[in-house]
Design an enzyme around this catalytic site. Structure first.
Site, PDB file in Angstrom:
ATOM      1  N   SER A 134     107.258  48.229 -42.459  1.00  0.00           N
ATOM      2  CA  SER A 134     108.418  48.040 -43.134  1.00  0.00           C
ATOM      3  C   SER A 134     108.100  46.787 -44.011  1.00  0.00           C
ATOM      4  O   SER A 134     107.730  45.921 -43.521  1.00  0.00           O
ATOM      5  CB  SER A 134     109.694  47.852 -42.459  1.00  0.00           C
ATOM      6  OG  SER A 134     110.475  47.628 -43.188  1.00  0.00           O
ATOM      7  N   SER A 135     108.604  46.890 -45.338  1.00  0.00           N
ATOM      8  CA  SER A 135     108.581  45.864 -46.093  1.00  0.00           C
ATOM      9  C   SER A 135     109.773  44.810 -46.035  1.00  0.00           C
ATOM     10  O   SER A 135     109.672  43.661 -46.506  1.00  0.00           O
ATOM     11  CB  SER A 135     108.584  46.205 -47.628  1.00  0.00           C
ATOM     12  OG  SER A 135     109.589  46.962 -47.728  1.00  0.00           O
ATOM     13  N   THR A 151      84.878  83.239 -64.716  1.00  0.00           N
ATOM     14  CA  THR A 151      83.485  83.664 -65.606  1.00  0.00           C
ATOM     15  C   THR A 151      83.215  82.103 -66.220  1.00  0.00           C
ATOM     16  O   THR A 151      81.790  82.120 -66.130  1.00  0.00           O
ATOM     17  CB  THR A 151      84.202  84.216 -66.895  1.00  0.00           C
ATOM     18  OG1 THR A 151      84.508  85.629 -66.560  1.00  0.00           O
ATOM     19  CG2 THR A 151      82.993  84.194 -67.841  1.00  0.00           C
ATOM     20  N   SER A 186      77.928  90.525 -62.360  1.00  0.00           N
ATOM     21  CA  SER A 186      79.066  90.310 -63.330  1.00  0.00           C
ATOM     22  C   SER A 186      79.728  89.041 -62.518  1.00  0.00           C
ATOM     23  O   SER A 186      79.657  89.070 -61.142  1.00  0.00           O
ATOM     24  CB  SER A 186      80.156  91.504 -63.252  1.00  0.00           C
ATOM     25  OG  SER A 186      81.278  90.872 -63.458  1.00  0.00           O
ATOM     26  N   THR A 187      80.707  88.312 -63.161  1.00  0.00           N
ATOM     27  CA  THR A 187      81.550  87.420 -62.437  1.00  0.00           C
ATOM     28  C   THR A 187      82.354  88.036 -61.053  1.00  0.00           C
ATOM     29  O   THR A 187      82.386  87.453 -60.077  1.00  0.00           O
ATOM     30  CB  THR A 187      82.404  86.861 -63.430  1.00  0.00           C
ATOM     31  OG1 THR A 187      81.798  86.002 -64.542  1.00  0.00           O
ATOM     32  CG2 THR A 187      83.515  85.837 -62.596  1.00  0.00           C
ATOM     33  N   ASN A 188      82.836  89.300 -61.399  1.00  0.00           N
ATOM     34  CA  ASN A 188      83.496  90.028 -60.537  1.00  0.00           C
ATOM     35  C   ASN A 188      82.746  90.254 -59.279  1.00  0.00           C
ATOM     36  O   ASN A 188      83.470  90.658 -58.425  1.00  0.00           O
ATOM     37  CB  ASN A 188      84.045  91.046 -61.199  1.00  0.00           C
ATOM     38  CG  ASN A 188      84.731  90.914 -62.559  1.00  0.00           C
ATOM     39  OD1 ASN A 188      85.094  89.879 -62.781  1.00  0.00           O
ATOM     40  ND2 ASN A 188      84.911  92.069 -63.229  1.00  0.00           N
ATOM     41  N   THR A 200     113.726  70.955 -22.854  1.00  0.00           N
ATOM     42  CA  THR A 200     114.200  72.120 -23.812  1.00  0.00           C
ATOM     43  C   THR A 200     115.585  71.977 -24.503  1.00  0.00           C
ATOM     44  O   THR A 200     116.413  71.374 -24.031  1.00  0.00           O
ATOM     45  CB  THR A 200     114.105  73.398 -23.010  1.00  0.00           C
ATOM     46  OG1 THR A 200     115.416  73.223 -22.126  1.00  0.00           O
ATOM     47  CG2 THR A 200     112.943  73.767 -22.135  1.00  0.00           C
ATOM     48  N   HIS A 201     115.551  72.214 -25.826  1.00  0.00           N
ATOM     49  CA  HIS A 201     116.901  72.168 -26.524  1.00  0.00           C
ATOM     50  C   HIS A 201     117.136  70.583 -26.789  1.00  0.00           C
ATOM     51  O   HIS A 201     118.221  70.212 -26.800  1.00  0.00           O
ATOM     52  CB  HIS A 201     117.996  72.754 -26.167  1.00  0.00           C
ATOM     53  CG  HIS A 201     117.711  74.267 -25.742  1.00  0.00           C
ATOM     54  ND1 HIS A 201     118.316  75.033 -26.647  1.00  0.00           N
ATOM     55  CD2 HIS A 201     117.509  74.832 -24.871  1.00  0.00           C
ATOM     56  CE1 HIS A 201     118.212  76.376 -26.129  1.00  0.00           C
ATOM     57  NE2 HIS A 201     117.356  76.040 -25.141  1.00  0.00           N
ATOM     58  N   LYS A 205     108.065  45.968 -37.334  1.00  0.00           N
ATOM     59  CA  LYS A 205     108.264  47.453 -37.234  1.00  0.00           C
ATOM     60  C   LYS A 205     106.989  48.169 -37.520  1.00  0.00           C
ATOM     61  O   LYS A 205     106.398  47.912 -38.657  1.00  0.00           O
ATOM     62  CB  LYS A 205     109.348  47.793 -38.076  1.00  0.00           C
ATOM     63  CG  LYS A 205     109.875  49.490 -37.942  1.00  0.00           C
ATOM     64  CD  LYS A 205     110.870  49.704 -38.944  1.00  0.00           C
ATOM     65  CE  LYS A 205     111.519  51.110 -38.778  1.00  0.00           C
ATOM     66  NZ  LYS A 205     110.582  52.246 -39.378  1.00  0.00           N
ATOM     67  N   GLU A 250     102.823  61.170 -39.224  1.00  0.00           N
ATOM     68  CA  GLU A 250     103.411  61.574 -40.501  1.00  0.00           C
ATOM     69  C   GLU A 250     102.665  62.080 -41.763  1.00  0.00           C
ATOM     70  O   GLU A 250     102.981  63.215 -42.187  1.00  0.00           O
ATOM     71  CB  GLU A 250     104.175  60.350 -40.846  1.00  0.00           C
ATOM     72  CG  GLU A 250     105.542  59.865 -40.389  1.00  0.00           C
ATOM     73  CD  GLU A 250     105.676  58.465 -40.427  1.00  0.00           C
ATOM     74  OE1 GLU A 250     106.985  57.956 -39.861  1.00  0.00           O
ATOM     75  OE2 GLU A 250     105.280  57.741 -41.537  1.00  0.00           O
TER      76      GLU A 250
END
Length: 467
Positions: free
Chosen positions: A318-319, A101, A140-142, A187-188, A324, A331
């Site tokens: 990396s810090s 609303t 109506s809002t609905n 596979t696997h 790296k 990610e």
């Protein structure tokens, strides 16, 4: 700054005189500090309200229940929303009580004050153009909120589908580029049989194309609307013929084909289309998560992993570990997928939480779906531009892994039989010998010429049946 005073049946409020929203919007803004994200951050939602309110005004004008001067002024005000103006005036939080609303009144008040200025009056002089009595006439809002939401989703999905299409094209392009790169399929997480790297990328492109098709299919369900249903679907306060005429106007104004629901009672409380759409977004997220996991595996290393492909180097990884570089784009796409999968649960719970003739939880569905679409589109674009397009292949390395693998014994099964091939594979595993040494040199089960034919690039990636 100067102020004006507006009042509703709860009392008076002071508003900045340059604000086009009014007292009811201000109450909503003050009451709902939830996400901190106003509806203005999704421009298609604001535009959609412009279209819906214009369709309503024109229908009410034609039916003789709204003064033509007022109706035309409302329509002109709506044109400014449709043009992308006034976004800063839409200040209500996405998540709110009241089934939307506050958002509907935000639109009503902005449009009313724009219309007032067009007619030569001041903001807040609602005796001439009233947010409730004129802009929201027969509504109506609905019915307005879900209609605007569905229209906004239809428009918003267009650029998302385009992004998926571009990602598909990028995968296909890499498929062509890598069509002669021999690699081992797995596979696997174990050596399986050879394939080309191009086949792998082409498969990813195919699966993205399937997602575009699914979105196009589910988007059709959004074209059924309940405009004119008003409060619960009985069309109370709407003029006879209004639902049909308003729906017709909305179709004409947007260039889209909208269908008035056959059962307005059912349609006013039904949120099934949102569950379907959210499910498709979740499905795409699951597929992209799998693809990005694959990409991260294939790029793992560079010396102690698969090292089959190289990803564009986007930033130091990396810090503490010099040199790296991490697969940051896959990610972040993974994390986006997890967010969308979680938001799908939100949509499911909200859709199931409606009571009787209305689902008051639609605002959180709105927030969840817009968030899912926006974040997924950003993630897909980033994956395409910042990762896929710049991938290179380590072709010699992948070829060496194939030829040194015991997995290629499967190619010889039709000729030598499963039992003998298993014995050869076991010997190779235990002794460290190559299959070529065992099969051709030591056991002389094949000639060198036959070996070369069987283990040619073409036969490895598209094997001919032999028996």
């Amino acid at each position: 700054m100067t102020y004006r005073t507006e009042k509703d049946f709860l009392g008076e409020k002071q508003l900045p005189d340059n604000a086009y929203y009014g007292v009811q919007t201000l109450r909503g803004k003050e009451n709902f500090h939830i996400t901190g994200i106003p509806m203005s951050t999704e421009p298609t939602f604001v535009k959609a309200f412009g279209y819906v309110k214009k369709a309503a005004a024109l229908a009410n004008r034609d039916l003789g229940v709204l003064d033509p001067t007022v109706a035309n002024a409302i329509a002109s005000a709506c044109d400014r929303l449709i043009a992308g103006e006034m976004a800063d005036q839409f200040v209500t939080d996405f998540i709110q009580g009241g089934a939307g609303t506050s958002t509907n009144m935000n639109a009503n008040e902005v449009i009313a004050n724009l219309a007032l200025e067009l007619l030569g009056y001041k903001k807040g002089e609602y005796q001439y153009v009233n947010p409730n009595d004129h802009v929201n006439f027969g509504q109506s809002t609905n019915d307005v909120y879900p209609t605007a939401f569905r229209l906004a989703l239809i428009m918003r999905l267009e650029s998302y589908m385009d992004a998926l299409g571009r990602l598909q094209a990028a995968f296909f392009a890499k498929g062509r580029e890598f069509d002669r790169v021999l690699k081992m399929g797995r596979t696997h997480l174990q050596d399986a049989v050879p394939m080309s790297l191009g086949q792998e990328f082409h498969g990813w492109g195919t699966t993205m194309g399937e997602e575009v098709q699914r979105i196009a299919e589910v988007r059709q369900f959004l074209h059924e609307i309940n405009l004119g249903a008003t409060a619960i679907g009985t069309t109370v306060t709407a003029a006879p013929g209004y639902p049909q005429l308003a729906t017709q106007y909305l179709s004409e104004l947007t260039g889209l084909t909208f269908i008035l629901a056959g059962d307005l009672i059912e349609a006013t409380s039904d949120t099934g289309a949102y569950v379907l759409l959210s499910g498709v977004l979740k499905r795409t997220s699951a597929k992209l998560t799998k693809i990005c996991n694959d990409i991260r595996l294939l790029a793992s290393g560079p010396r102690c992993g698969f090292n089959e492909i190289n990803l564009p180097q986007m930033q130091p990884g990396s810090s503490i570990m010099p040199g790296k570089v991490n697969p940051v784009i896959p990610e972040v796409v993974n994390q986006t997928g997890f967010l969308v999968i979680g938001l799908d649960l939100t949509v499911t719970l909200a859709a199931s939480a409606g009571q009787l003739q209305l689902n008051v939880m639609e605002p959180v569905i709105t927030f969840a779906l817009f968030t899912s679409i926006a974040t997924m589109e950003n993630a897909v674009n980033s994956l395409n531009v910042n990762c896929i397009q710049g991938i290179t292949a380590n072709a010699e390395h992948t070829k060496d892994m194939v030829l040194n693998s015991l997995g290629i014994i499967t190619v010889l099964k039709p000729t030598l039989g499963y039992k003998q091939c298993a014995e050869i594979a076991r010997e190779g595993y235990e002794s460290g010998k190559s299959l070529h040494q065992i099969v051709v040199i030591e056991r002389q089960l094949m000639t060198q010429q036959h070996w070369d034919e069987v283990f040619s690039f073409e036969n490895l990636i598209s094997p001919k049946f032999e028996q």
